[in-house]
Write a protein that holds these residues in place. Structure first.
Motif, PDB file in Angstrom:
ATOM      1  N   THR A 264      23.036  26.644 -28.719  1.00 18.09           N
ATOM      2  CA  THR A 264      23.430  25.844 -27.555  1.00 18.09           C
ATOM      3  C   THR A 264      23.669  26.688 -26.307  1.00 18.09           C
ATOM      4  O   THR A 264      24.040  26.143 -25.259  1.00 18.09           O
ATOM      5  CB  THR A 264      24.699  25.042 -27.861  1.00 18.09           C
ATOM      6  N   LEU A 318      27.333  18.941 -30.415  1.00 23.14           N
ATOM      7  CA  LEU A 318      26.195  19.793 -30.058  1.00 23.14           C
ATOM      8  C   LEU A 318      25.603  19.352 -28.723  1.00 23.14           C
ATOM      9  O   LEU A 318      25.180  20.183 -27.911  1.00 23.14           O
ATOM     10  CB  LEU A 318      25.132  19.732 -31.157  1.00 23.14           C
ATOM     11  N   ARG A 319      25.582  18.050 -28.453  1.00 24.02           N
ATOM     12  CA  ARG A 319      25.067  17.565 -27.171  1.00 24.02           C
ATOM     13  C   ARG A 319      26.011  17.934 -26.022  1.00 24.02           C
ATOM     14  O   ARG A 319      25.561  18.243 -24.914  1.00 24.02           O
ATOM     15  CB  ARG A 319      24.852  16.061 -27.230  1.00 24.02           C
ATOM     16  N   SER A 322      25.230  21.717 -25.465  1.00 26.64           N
ATOM     17  CA  SER A 322      23.905  22.088 -24.966  1.00 26.64           C
ATOM     18  C   SER A 322      23.476  21.306 -23.735  1.00 26.64           C
ATOM     19  O   SER A 322      22.650  21.773 -22.948  1.00 26.64           O
ATOM     20  CB  SER A 322      22.865  21.875 -26.067  1.00 26.64           C
ATOM     21  N   TYR A 328      19.392  19.883 -33.764  1.00 29.76           N
ATOM     22  CA  TYR A 328      19.854  21.210 -34.182  1.00 29.76           C
ATOM     23  C   TYR A 328      20.286  21.284 -35.645  1.00 29.76           C
ATOM     24  O   TYR A 328      20.517  22.370 -36.167  1.00 29.76           O
ATOM     25  CB  TYR A 328      21.059  21.637 -33.324  1.00 29.76           C
TER      26      TYR A 328
END
Length: 890
Positions: A264, A318-319, A322, A328
């Motif tokens: 990320t 994760l969003r 990143s 991912y």
């Protein structure tokens, strides 16, 4: 010292001190009161409760555990984790405090070279229960801990029970002093951040009664045997021995966290919010990997919901890290498998299947995010339409509960649109849901006694001798009877009963195969019709049925006989399941692992991991391959061997299933070889024919095929052939041309339906000019009220209402109300022009009036709204109510 080495040393130490090493149980708890194993002692719980007799006096284990009670706190601190491993040593009436305490001290303080952990004794503190003079004396006089480093604590901290009536007792905890940099002096009672608990020794010596809290219960007396249950958190010990600040920097979690940061483009330690997300991802990806390895699949309830929730939290974080919507999880699953693979080899051998499940859930959640975003946008639009600035807590809760949206996602999306969220209501609804779950869990805890009747039978009589692989009937003796959940000495005609026999030909349901049915007959005394057989405990076969005639008593000599036709049909289905499994793997690859099955007489279903539906060509290929194997009439052979030898020869083990050291292998030459305890045919030719009936989805990343076998398959094919013949005759078309002919007919029908719909819509809209011309004045506004012909769709009503509104212009306030009954349920649409809205006329308010008259509800924007109800006879009344409200408002 790596985590795997810490566990190895712990187990080796206690094995050298007379303990049996017990492998970690599956995270899927055998205890029906638990969703998942949440403590190291859970697999030993039946022994502590006296429900089963332990096969050893001393044991030691490194147990996988999952706790999700505080899942919202994971990541916010460096201490919370949903997956953890608990090292423990256990004594079942063998040794007690006088040995448990010195053993723990010796392992902690022995040098690394001597197999210990090398702790400096001067940095260890201990706590004991308030009145546990015995434990304090052992620490002081036997071990040699200075009195000033022994502290007494109350029931809240140093007394253990399961929370329900049963064993309980005082604890003694061992703490490690991390030094002045971590907090104040004064031992654990002064600062538990500086003085870190590393080991808890539980001395089970009392029996507790019922109570409402951890401290509110009565001690009923001493246990017949005193037991030891200890727990050492492996992750916390790893953090200390590896010299890192917290569990997220250890060799296992740290590896996953660092990989998440690399993917990320973030750096751990640079930003508090990013650090929280990285910890969430590291913890949740390890937990998800372990759960999937033990057979859990994403779903909307129970264990499946736990897995789905942690995977979706991983994707969301994760969003956030990143800023993109890339996938991912595959990469992070790989990292988790490598991080944990040294301790759990099954992660590496099952990697393909684990990836298949997690990858599919990640793709599905991407779609869910889109759906949930649309739902949020509607909620935001509704909020603005009413002049509000706060999205309701109920809408936020629906997003959380239905779509798995974390509240922080909803808050962020609201902020982007200049809105707030009613967090108080949201959290109130969440608290209500948790309380309901707690009440349910508390009620379920009382189920501990459910298996005690079976446990006493097993302990008193031993395991049932299963003869069903070779015999369809046998003589036996009744060892026990259960009526209405309690042991009984006899059962009479008409009573439901459970029988335990010393030997039986009846197969108990398991491995996807349904149980045998049949009869148990006591010559000249009574007959029981058996309709189900279960194994509530390993080795105990319980025959469930009804006494058809006479009377059955304990110690009766009986004749047990299964329904052989049914057994043969079920066996054919089970053998077909193995063949279909092999054919699917040949067609799709090794990721098509078994995820469940059910073998009925003449029919089966088989669940397998797959990321997408099977094509018609793939289904045909699988069916052809299976039936070719039937023609080859391959011999079916079964044999016993060790688990290692079975896996070495390529035998397939059901993903997530538990096996002992000795296993039964069922093989069909080199085509199929699986670990299986079920019954099978002697050769594949006995199946006759296998017909696949269809393929469908049953969950994230899991597909299902169903099939008919033997005479059932033949009969189905015969019926289909007859049906095709009838269609061919009716349509005057050769069989081979039927698909094209039917496609042509269906195409013409659809075209005709569209034309009819177009004409009907045009007919409805033709009335627009006349309705506008006939508008009446109500107050200062023009009003049109119209009932369209029944069958008019809601779409046509909206088009009609907006058309009439446009024709009325903007010179005067105008309201158009049109209604119809499209499918036995009335629908009303109201349109208001801008002049009417300035006058205070809102379509949403007016449609509410109409909908109430119809016995329903509705809503929408100020310019256009729709409602409905359940009373078709009230349409005119509803239109009249709207007209009256317009007259009063305008």
């Amino acid at each position: 010292m790596e985590t795997a080495e810490i566990a190895r040393r712990f187990l080796a130490f206690f094995e050298n001190n007379g303990h049996t090493v017990v492998p970690s149980a599956s995270l899927v708890a055998e205890d029906p009161t638990l969703l998942l194993v949440n403590a190291g002692m859970v697999p030993f719980k039946p022994y502590f409760l006296g429900q089963r007799t332990p096969p050893f006096d001393r044991a030691t284990s490194a147990q996988k555990c999952v706790r999700t009670k505080d899942i919202e706190e994971v990541g916010k601190t460096a201490r919370h984790a949903s997956f953890f491993q608990m090292l423990g040593n256990f004594s079942f009436g063998d040794y007690f405090k006088e040995q448990a305490i010195p053993l723990a001290w010796r392992l902690l303080t022995s040098s690394v070279a001597d197999g210990g952990f090398g702790f400096d004794p001067e940095r260890l503190w201990v706590t004991v229960y308030l009145d546990d003079d015995e434990a304090e004396a052992i620490w002081r006089d036997t071990v040699g801990v200075p009195p000033e480093r022994i502290q007494r604590r109350g029931m809240e901290d140093n007394f253990w029970s399961m929370g329900v009536p049963g064993p309980c007792g005082p604890c003694s905890e061992i703490y490690f002093d991390r030094g002045p940099a971590y907090g104040a002096e004064g031992g654990p009672i002064a600062d538990e951040n500086r003085y870190l608990e590393v080991w808890n020794l539980v001395f089970m010596q009392y029996e507790r009664g019922p109570g409402e809290s951890k401290t509110d219960f009565e001690i009923l007396g001493d246990l017949p045997k005193k037991n030891i249950d200890t727990g050492m958190g492996l992750e916390r010990m790893a953090a200390i021995l590896q010299g890192v600040e917290n569990i997220y920097e250890t060799d296992t979690l740290g590896r996953i966290l660092r990989r998440a940061a690399e993917l990320t483009g973030t750096v751990y330690g640079d930003d508090d919010r990013a650090d929280v997300s990285l910890r969430v991802v590291a913890d949740h990806m390890r937990t998800a990997t372990m759960l999937v390895s033990d057979g859990v699949r994403p779903g909307n309830e129970k264990r499946g919901y736990v897995l789905r929730r942690i995977l979706r939290r991983s994707v969301r974080n994760l969003r956030l890290l990143s800023g993109d919507d890339k996938l991912y999880l595959h990469d992070l699953t790989d990292t988790a498998i490598e991080a944990m693979g040294e301790m759990y080899a099954e992660l590496r051998t099952g990697a393909d299947a684990i990836h298949s499940v997690i990858d599919a859930e990640e793709r599905n959640f991407a779609d869910t995010l889109r759906s949930g975003t649309a739902l949020f946008n509607r909620a935001a639009e509704k909020t603005r339409a009413t002049g509000g600035t706060t999205v309701s807590g109920a809408d936020a809760f629906q997003l959380h509960d239905t779509y798995g949206f974390p509240i922080d996602l909803t808050l962020e999306m609201a902020a982007e649109q200049g809105l707030r969220v009613d967090e108080d209501t949201f959290r109130s609804l969440m608290a209500e849901q948790r309380e309901t779950a707690k009440r349910d869990a508390k009620a379920k805890k009382l189920g501990n006694a459910d298996i005690s009747v079976y446990a006493r039978l097993l302990d008193g009589s031993g395991a049932t001798d299963f003869l069903g692989y070779t015999d369809h009937e046998s003589e036996a003796r009744v060892l026990g009877l259960i009526v209405d959940g309690a042991s009984a000495t006899a059962a009479s005609a008409g009573q439901s009963v459970e029988l335990v026999l010393d030997r039986t030909p009846f197969y108990a349901e398991g491995g996807g195969q349904l149980a045998d049915k049949g009869t148990v007959t006591a010559e000249g005394r009574g007959v029981v019709d058996v309709d189900d057989v279960q194994r509530p405990l390993p080795g105990l076969f319980v025959h469930r049925g009804t006494v058809r005639e006479g009377r059955i008593t304990v110690d009766d000599r009986v004749h047990a006989a299964i329904d052989t036709d049914r057994r043969a049909a079920v066996s054919r289905s089970h053998s077909a399941t193995h063949l279909i499994h092999s054919a699917l793997r040949n067609a799709l690859g090794p990721t098509a692992g078994q995820a469940g099955s059910e073998n009925q007489p003449g029919r089966l279903r088989f669940d397998f991991t797959a990321s997408k539906p099977l094509s018609t060509a793939e289904l045909t290929e699988v069916e052809d391959e299976v039936n070719t194997v039937l023609l080859d009439d391959i011999q079916v052979r079964d044999f016993q061997t060790s688990i290692d030898e079975a896996l070495a020869m390529g035998a397939l083990a059901m993903f997530g299933e538990k096996y002992g050291d000795r296993v039964r292998v069922v093989e069909m030459s080199d085509y199929s070889r699986e670990l299986c305890g079920g019954t099978h045919v002697g050769a594949t030719g006995q199946l006759g024919v296998v017909k696949l009936l269809g393929e469908s989805s049953v969950g994230s990343g899991v597909r299902r095929v169903e099939a008919a076998v033997g005479i059932d398959a033949f009969r189905r094919l015969s019926r289909e052939s007859l049906l095709v013949g009838q269609l061919s005759e009716q349509l005057k078309t050769p069989r081979e041309d039927l698909p094209e002919r039917i496609d042509s007919i269906v195409g013409r029908l659809r075209a005709a339906e569209k034309e009819i719909e177009r004409l009907r819509s045009a007919q409805v809209l033709e009335a627009a000019a006349g309705l506008a011309a006939a508008a009446t004045t109500r107050g200062a506004a023009l009003f049109v009220g119209h009932r369209a012909p029944d069958g008019t769709t809601a779409d046509d009503l909206r088009r009609l209402a907006t058309d009439v509104r446009q024709r009325l212009g903007e010179d005067r306030p105008a309201v158009v109300a049109v209604a119809a009954v499209p499918k036995d349920r009335p629908v009303v649409v109201i349109a208001v022009n801008k002049a009417g809205q300035r006058q205070g006329l809102k379509a949403g308010d007016l449609v509410g009036t109409a909908a109430r008259a119809l016995g329903g509800g509705g809503g929408g924007k100020p310019d256009l709204a729709q409602g409905g109800g359940s009373d078709p006879a009230a349409v005119e009344t509803a239109l009249g109510a709207v007209e009256q409200q317009v007259a009063q408002t305008a």
